[in-house]
Design a protein around this motif. Structure first.
Motif, mmCIF file in Angstrom:
data_model
loop_
_atom_site.group_PDB
_atom_site.id
_atom_site.type_symbol
_atom_site.label_atom_id
_atom_site.label_comp_id
_atom_site.label_asym_id
_atom_site.label_seq_id
_atom_site.Cartn_x
_atom_site.Cartn_y
_atom_site.Cartn_z
ATOM 1 N N TYR A 146 4.195 12.267 4.081
ATOM 2 C CA TYR A 146 4.994 11.877 5.243
ATOM 3 C C TYR A 146 6.332 12.595 5.189
ATOM 4 N N SER A 184 0.804 -1.217 0.000
ATOM 5 C CA SER A 184 0.000 0.000 0.000
ATOM 6 C C SER A 184 0.838 1.268 0.000
ATOM 7 N N GLU A 193 4.358 4.199 14.284
ATOM 8 C CA GLU A 193 2.966 4.646 14.297
ATOM 9 C C GLU A 193 2.696 5.647 13.179
ATOM 10 N N ARG A 213 2.372 3.713 9.967
ATOM 11 C CA ARG A 213 1.085 3.009 9.925
ATOM 12 C C ARG A 213 -0.045 3.971 9.568
ATOM 13 N N HIS A 214 0.014 5.168 10.119
ATOM 14 C CA HIS A 214 -1.031 6.151 9.841
ATOM 15 C C HIS A 214 -0.974 6.611 8.387
ATOM 16 N N TRP A 215 0.229 6.726 7.837
ATOM 17 C CA TRP A 215 0.388 7.165 6.454
ATOM 18 C C TRP A 215 -0.356 6.248 5.493
ATOM 19 N N VAL A 216 -0.373 4.948 5.801
ATOM 20 C CA VAL A 216 -1.067 3.986 4.948
ATOM 21 C C VAL A 216 -2.532 4.374 4.766
ATOM 22 N N THR A 217 -3.128 4.969 5.775
ATOM 23 C CA THR A 217 -4.562 5.264 5.753
ATOM 24 C C THR A 217 -4.909 6.566 5.038
ATOM 25 N N CYS A 218 -3.906 7.376 4.682
ATOM 26 C CA CYS A 218 -4.233 8.708 4.154
ATOM 27 C C CYS A 218 -3.233 9.177 3.098
ATOM 28 N N ASP A 222 -3.505 9.721 0.045
ATOM 29 C CA ASP A 222 -4.011 10.604 -1.007
ATOM 30 C C ASP A 222 -3.919 12.084 -0.648
#
Length: 410
Positions: free
Chosen positions: A212, A46, A198, A201-206, A208
């Motif tokens: 980072y 991802s 962490e 991991r958060h970057w994966v969700t946003c 678009d």
């Protein structure tokens, strides 16, 4: 009426960096992002496209004079570059050497971190991103990220280990005043390693809408290379100042503290084609280059502290910014080549060095930077540094943030 508007051609600019460099040490690592056996891109599927997008955007931006001119302008009028190269006269006399301090503590926000963050924040806006994500240990990268976000109209979310939140309360307050959201991370050691995990991991969700903003020469390609290039201004400036302002010529030694290692990488890059000896100084309790073994963490291959089963072990340092169990992949490569050597100092030596610099030169360094000072003092007094040697030391940050720690110890 006088026109007071600022135009890039009117401003002092850091030395322009060559867009293309010949193959060799501290050059472009290529599309695979490999420094010898180190580096690369080890990320979940991802994030593969997100990392490639960052690489493509950076290559395009770095070849664009308009982007580089905008960055040079911001570094001059916002960050306060060029920073001074200060002879440490009294300490030099005591040690029998010539010690020159590259004063990144004088940059806006109090450390070298602003150099990299302004570059990445400009890149984020060029990519159409509206939000910056970052990790931080000592808080200096977090403050720089919050500062750049405020300057460019972006939002910022900064992940920070709970332990570091407690010992760097001043920087947490600064980030929040600047408008950033600070997210305490309570897993693992509750320090920089876990904050980085962490944040990724958060970057994966946003991916678009978020960019980072990596704080050091670590992480998946292109971050180790890109951050080094944004920090190269330190070494390029220092080399020019040695030649034209102080007329010392190329120093015999170039020394900097190393956690992930961005201030050291940026400084070394300016002297990569010289005979200067490179010394990276790590914390005795967190020495990835000195004591680590090859492994993979946070998307890159390098040297990390590990147990016999290959599990990452915790780093310990009085300096929150050096509390990382590994080292940037280019540092691991420089170590393999013998181009740089890496040494360690203890917390006690660090505190003594910070106080000695304060009392001889009127400069209170960050505890991270005091690691480099501690090694120079020890090496000069033991005879490891030859009498009369010229030593360039990057003072990566100022010590305001560490006063609470020092008050407990002094």
């Amino acid at each position: 009426m006088t026109d007071l508007r600022l135009r890039p051609r009117d401003l002092p600019r850091p030395r322009d960096l060559p867009i293309v460099r010949p193959a060799g040490t501290m050059s472009d690592p290529g599309p695979r992002g490999k420094f010898g056996d180190h580096g690369g891109r080890y990320v979940p599927e991802s994030l593969v496209a997100a990392c490639q997008e960052v690489e493509d955007a950076f290559r395009d931006a770095w070849s664009d004079p308009g982007f580089r001119g905008s960055l040079a302008t911001l570094l001059a009028v916002h960050a306060g570059r060029p920073t001074a190269l200060t002879p440490a006269w009294r300490l030099s006399a005591e040690l029998g050497i010539t010690l020159l301090l590259k004063r990144e503590d004088l940059a806006h926000t109090g450390s070298h971190k602003i150099n990299n963050v302004l570059g990445q924040a400009l890149l984020a806006t060029r990519m159409g991103r509206t939000r910056l994500l970052a990790e931080t240990g000592a808080g200096q990268h977090g403050v720089a990220t919050a500062t750049a976000a405020a300057l460019l109209g972006l939002s910022a979310t900064v992940f920070m280990g709970e332990r570091d939140v407690e010992r760097q309360a001043l920087n947490v307050f600064r980030m929040r005043v600047l408008g950033a959201e600070v997210v305490p991370v309570g897993t693992g050691s509750r320090t920089l390693k876990d904050a980085t995990s962490e944040a990724m991991r958060h970057w994966v969700t946003c991916v678009d809408d978020a960019y980072y903003c990596m704080g050091s020469v670590v992480g998946p390609h292109p971050y180790p290379w890109m951050v080094r290039e944004f920090q190269r201004v330190i070494g390029e400036e220092a080399r020019g100042q040695c030649a034209t302002e102080l007329r010392t010529g190329v120093p015999d030694y170039v020394v900097a503290c190393v956690g992930g290692g961005s201030n050291a990488a940026g400084t070394f890059a300016g002297f990569a084609d010289t005979a200067a000896q490179f010394v990276g100084v790590e914390a005795a309790g967190g020495a990835g280059a000195t004591e680590g073994r090859t492994g993979v963490l946070h998307g890159f291959r390098s040297r990390f502290l590990q147990d016999d089963d290959g599990q990452i072990t915790e780093a310990e340092s009085i300096a929150a910014g050096l509390d990382y169990p590994g080292v940037g992949p280019e540092h691991a490569y420089l170590r393999d080549l013998g181009r740089a050597r890496y040494v360690t100092v203890t917390d006690a030596e660090v505190v003594d060095a910070a106080l000695r610099l304060a009392r001889t030169e009127g400069i209170l360094p960050a505890l991270e930077s005091a690691h480099a000072v501690a090694w120079v003092i020890r090496a000069a007094e033991s005879g490891e540094l030859p009498p009369g040697a010229t030593v360039l030391l990057t003072l990566s940050g100022r010590g305001d943030k560490d006063t609470a720690t020092l008050m407990e110890l002094v």
